[in-house]
Design an enzyme around this catalytic site. Sequence first.
Site, PDB file in Angstrom:
ATOM      1  N   GLU A  67      17.261  -9.223  16.890  1.00 19.04           N
ATOM      2  CA  GLU A  67      15.863  -9.512  16.515  1.00 19.04           C
ATOM      3  C   GLU A  67      14.954  -9.511  17.744  1.00 19.04           C
ATOM      4  O   GLU A  67      13.815  -9.034  17.695  1.00 19.04           O
ATOM      5  CB  GLU A  67      15.797 -10.853  15.770  1.00 19.04           C
ATOM      6  CG  GLU A  67      16.462 -10.752  14.392  1.00 19.04           C
ATOM      7  CD  GLU A  67      16.554 -12.078  13.676  1.00 19.04           C
ATOM      8  OE1 GLU A  67      17.142 -13.024  14.252  1.00 19.04           O
ATOM      9  OE2 GLU A  67      16.043 -12.184  12.545  1.00 19.04           O
ATOM     10  N   GLU A  79      24.362 -12.660  10.299  1.00 21.17           N
ATOM     11  CA  GLU A  79      24.043 -14.018   9.844  1.00 21.17           C
ATOM     12  C   GLU A  79      24.731 -14.389   8.528  1.00 21.17           C
ATOM     13  O   GLU A  79      25.065 -15.556   8.313  1.00 21.17           O
ATOM     14  CB  GLU A  79      22.524 -14.186   9.694  1.00 21.17           C
ATOM     15  CG  GLU A  79      21.782 -14.358  11.021  1.00 21.17           C
ATOM     16  CD  GLU A  79      21.403 -13.037  11.689  1.00 21.17           C
ATOM     17  OE1 GLU A  79      21.949 -11.985  11.289  1.00 21.17           O
ATOM     18  OE2 GLU A  79      20.577 -13.064  12.611  1.00 21.17           O
TER      19      GLU A  79
HETATM   20  N1  3HC Z   1      26.138 -19.315  19.801  1.00 23.72           N
HETATM   21  C1  3HC Z   1      26.885 -20.177  20.511  1.00 23.72           C
HETATM   22  N2  3HC Z   1      28.091 -19.883  21.009  1.00 23.72           N
HETATM   23  C2  3HC Z   1      28.558 -18.647  20.782  1.00 23.72           C
HETATM   24  C3  3HC Z   1      27.840 -17.690  20.052  1.00 23.72           C
HETATM   25  C4  3HC Z   1      26.572 -18.053  19.549  1.00 23.72           C
HETATM   26  N3  3HC Z   1      25.815 -17.203  18.853  1.00 23.72           N
HETATM   27  N4  3HC Z   1      28.568 -16.554  19.990  1.00 23.72           N
HETATM   28  C5  3HC Z   1      29.704 -16.796  20.665  1.00 23.72           C
HETATM   29  N5  3HC Z   1      29.697 -18.048  21.148  1.00 23.72           N
HETATM   30  C6  3HC Z   1      30.721 -18.686  21.972  1.00 23.72           C
HETATM   31  C7  3HC Z   1      32.035 -18.850  21.229  1.00 23.72           C
HETATM   32  O1  3HC Z   1      32.038 -20.035  20.461  1.00 23.72           O
HETATM   33  C8  3HC Z   1      33.029 -18.891  22.372  1.00 23.72           C
HETATM   34  O2  3HC Z   1      32.967 -20.189  22.901  1.00 23.72           O
HETATM   35  P1  3HC Z   1      34.268 -20.871  23.569  1.00 23.72           P
HETATM   36  O3  3HC Z   1      34.620 -19.965  24.699  1.00 23.72           O
HETATM   37  O4  3HC Z   1      33.775 -22.210  23.944  1.00 23.72           O
HETATM   38  O5  3HC Z   1      35.305 -20.870  22.467  1.00 23.72           O
HETATM   39  C9  3HC Z   1      32.416 -17.930  23.386  1.00 23.72           C
HETATM   40  O6  3HC Z   1      31.040 -17.805  23.034  1.00 23.72           O
HETATM   41  C10 3HC Z   1      33.034 -16.555  23.370  1.00 23.72           C
HETATM   42  O7  3HC Z   1      33.091 -16.104  22.024  1.00 23.72           O
HETATM   43  P2  3HC Z   1      34.395 -15.435  21.415  1.00 23.72           P
HETATM   44  O8  3HC Z   1      35.597 -16.200  21.810  1.00 23.72           O
HETATM   45  O9  3HC Z   1      34.129 -15.233  19.978  1.00 23.72           O
HETATM   46  O10 3HC Z   1      34.420 -14.064  22.213  1.00 23.72           O
HETATM   47  P3  3HC Z   1      34.562 -12.587  21.672  1.00 23.72           P
HETATM   48  O11 3HC Z   1      34.346 -11.704  22.834  1.00 23.72           O
HETATM   49  O12 3HC Z   1      35.801 -12.471  20.859  1.00 23.72           O
HETATM   50  O13 3HC Z   1      33.346 -12.381  20.639  1.00 23.72           O
HETATM   51  C11 3HC Z   1      31.088 -12.352  19.850  1.00 23.72           C
HETATM   52  C12 3HC Z   1      32.026 -12.433  21.071  1.00 23.72           C
HETATM   53  C13 3HC Z   1      31.214 -10.964  19.197  1.00 23.72           C
HETATM   54  C14 3HC Z   1      29.704 -12.560  20.351  1.00 23.72           C
HETATM   55  C15 3HC Z   1      31.484 -13.410  18.808  1.00 23.72           C
HETATM   56  O14 3HC Z   1      31.588 -14.656  19.454  1.00 23.72           O
HETATM   57  C16 3HC Z   1      30.522 -13.549  17.685  1.00 23.72           C
HETATM   58  O15 3HC Z   1      30.614 -12.833  16.722  1.00 23.72           O
HETATM   59  N6  3HC Z   1      29.583 -14.531  17.792  1.00 23.72           N
HETATM   60  C17 3HC Z   1      28.687 -14.858  16.749  1.00 23.72           C
HETATM   61  C18 3HC Z   1      27.562 -13.872  16.677  1.00 23.72           C
HETATM   62  C19 3HC Z   1      26.597 -14.265  15.583  1.00 23.72           C
HETATM   63  O16 3HC Z   1      26.988 -14.605  14.486  1.00 23.72           O
HETATM   64  N7  3HC Z   1      25.293 -14.193  15.892  1.00 23.72           N
HETATM   65  C20 3HC Z   1      24.305 -14.558  14.957  1.00 23.72           C
HETATM   66  C21 3HC Z   1      23.943 -15.976  15.155  1.00 23.72           C
HETATM   67  S1  3HC Z   1      22.830 -16.588  13.903  1.00 23.72           S
HETATM   68  C22 3HC Z   1      21.311 -16.052  14.393  1.00 23.72           C
HETATM   69  O17 3HC Z   1      21.180 -15.345  15.363  1.00 23.72           O
HETATM   70  C23 3HC Z   1      20.165 -16.567  13.578  1.00 23.72           C
HETATM   71  C24 3HC Z   1      18.898 -15.824  13.853  1.00 23.72           C
HETATM   72  O18 3HC Z   1      18.748 -14.781  12.898  1.00 23.72           O
HETATM   73  C25 3HC Z   1      17.724 -16.738  13.746  1.00 23.72           C
END
Ligand code: 3HC
Length: 696
Positions: A105, A125
């Site tokens: 976004e 999301e």
């Molecule tokens: N917020 C906070 N922490 C996050 C995060 C996020 N969006 N994404 C990842 N992290 C953290 C994980 O919890 C993890 O923490 P830890 O080391 O303490 O366990 C660390 O970052 C690394 O993450 P992964 O172990 O999952 O590492 P990968 O490399 O396997 O994956 C990733 C990385 C693809 C970014 C995966 O973590 C992921 O899919 N994250 C979520 C992404 C997501 O859903 N984003 C949308 C959020 S909602 C949003 O944006 C609302 C908006 O529209 C208003």
Amino acid sequence: MNDKIAYARHGNVAVLRLENPPVNALSHAVRGGLMAGMDRAEADTGVRAVLLVGAGRAFIAGADIKEFGKTPLEPHLPDVCNRIEASPLLVVASMHGVSLGGGLEVALSAHYRIAQPDARLGLPEVHLGLIPGAGGTQRLPRVAGVEAALDMITTGRHVMAPEALAMGVIDQIEAGDPEAIGLAYAKALLYEEAARRPVSEMPAPAPVDWDARYAAVLRKGRGQISPAQAVRAVQASVEMPFDAGLKAERAMFRELMETDQRQGMIHAFFAERAVSNLPGLEGIAPRALTGVGVIGGGTMGAGIATAALLSGLRVCLIERDTAVAEAARGRISANLAGALKRGKISQEQQDAMLDHALVLATDYAALKDADLVIEAVFEEMATKKTVFKQLDKVCKPGAVLATNTSYLDVNEIAAGTSRAGDVIGLHFFSPAHVMKLLEVVVTDQTTPDVVATGFALGKRLGKVAVRAGVCDGFIGNRILNTYRSAADHMVLDGASPFQIDAALADFGFAMGPFAMADLAGLDIAWAMRKRRAPHLDSRARVGKYADRLCEAGHFGQKTGAGFYTYEQGQRVGTPNPDVMSLIEAERAARGITPRDFTDAEITRRYMAAMANEAARVVGEGIARRPLDVDMVLLFGYGFPRFWGGPLKWADLLGLPALLADVERFAQEDVFFWEPAPLLQQLVSEGRNFDDLNKAG
Ligand code: 3HC
Ligand code: NAI
């Protein structure tokens, strides 16, 4: 400015570099830093463009999920995005690694986007029970059209840069240092005197049949709300002016933020990551793994061998004779052909796996170099003990000896060897090369490095590994037996298997217990009932109607009939008309007057039985934490992810209400519905399962 956003000036371009490891989540400080960074760039004389770039391994992974559920603090992300887009300067985003959710976004509020060839973009999301809440549902349709936007937003699927380019989401792909290529791109745009290009000013895309889309997405989501709600948000982008659409999106986002489904999904997100961080295993190195042995090449052995081959391990598979070994090779070959068809491996890789990495043998001596051996022979203690005696003789010192038993006592299996510390249960789920769950069953004597090796194997195979203690059925099958009994009791008392399956599918399960039994094969549960019958407590109620089906040779899908009948090659059946007469005969013989059940009561009883047994499993230490049980049910038993797992469901319901249910049901059957001590304790202390998760 603040320590999350670095500001640098390169000629007439200001660089705002996000520095919030590990994935530049848009925390409160990052949002504030971006606002201040834009202010500074605009006040910086001579600056004509702003480059947004992420430090480390990603552009931005989205909103900071850890802030969800807390009071939102200003500046809110939609305002940050609008602020970026409205800037009089030319704004460019250079994307590498992931740009997800709020990350995409932010990029969509820049005027131009450049990305690395391996960059991944998405609006995931819905996997958190939400929709994009910072303009994603309004801006993406404007750049990519409604179809592409609906696809990305309702599925949460990630797209790679080349696809994003074809969709019009990004403008250019280039390999290199993200900051360097971003700067060059920004300078080239300035040189060309490219105009600012706010997406919000682009025309709204053409409409589709929104009601039909909404209904289709709702059906596909099996009750999950957010993907269907996303359809309505995209609809707003077409039907409303941009600002009104943005407000509509925000209202839906806020509403979803308050739902149980959002809490369940976010619990699942964090639990999935926490489950392999086992307290007590920190700093313990796993043993080395290059070659594994598998004993038995039936359904499970062939699946396990396939999973190991796909992860690059060498596999030596032992069968009883050459003919059976060849049949096992056929099964593995068919599994690999499936992987080839789905594009997971190439033809060359498949050939190399079958011709070089896989060895079939009938002599256990072939296992002398194996680092880890997984036994998957018949579910009989005597057979397993004979196998482990042979393994004890031929395996090298330090080899891990594992059993895939579903129910048998792994302590007893280990005791038959001279190296009980090396013995562990590795309980895969069928089909083993597809199902994500792996229960790592730890005996009284398994050494910590062997446990660590079990987890390392799970990770290598791409599984969600969960520690379980030894008991009849470990975590998953033990709980399954209990909730299946609850379903059985409801059938005896008046519900039909078909009503129960339908009610549970409505709750969100991939399948109800009777359809699931047909899939697994009714003979498996029948054999177990026979095995258990002599040890059964006289107070236990067990229906006999399923035995009657089996006696008639109806074992479910594989024989074409079970609770349902199946057309040749079909996986979805229609209710078997003979089933109700078998059930009615049994009710009559037992003197039961059937009563009506509502779907709500069916779900409540089924879930109460599941959560109560799950509480017992945690209370006895079979599962270390409630989240371990949740992950087992989610990844092995088709539990709806949006409820987070049975113990998250219990927390959401409220533990006093759950205990009240169990106590009420116990008035009918005090043996089956005995409340779990841990449930009683938590209620009396005013705590819940999540409190136990937090305590570790
Ligand atoms: N917020 C906070 N922490 C996050 C995060 C996020 N969006 N994404 C990842 N992290 C953290 C994980 O919890 C993890 O923490 P830890 O080391 O303490 O366990 C660390 O970052 C690394 O993450 P992964 O172990 O999952 O590492 P990968 O490399 O396997 O994956 C990733 C990385 C693809 C970014 C995966 O973590 C992921 O899919 N994250 C979520 C992404 C997501 O859903 N984003 C949308 C959020 S909602 C949003 O944006 C609302 C908006 O529209 C208003
Ligand atoms: P299966 O009957 O399909 O395969 C067993 C295989 O073991 C046969 O090919 C047989 O020839 C071979 N075998 C038997 N004795 C042997 C010996 N002494 N040496 C070498 N090979 C021998 O059984 P399935 O379903 O694969 O189950 C195997 C094990 O996995 C059991 O312990 C079962 O409880 C467990 N399991 C089964 C699941 C399932 O869904 N089928 C799921 C999880 C675990």
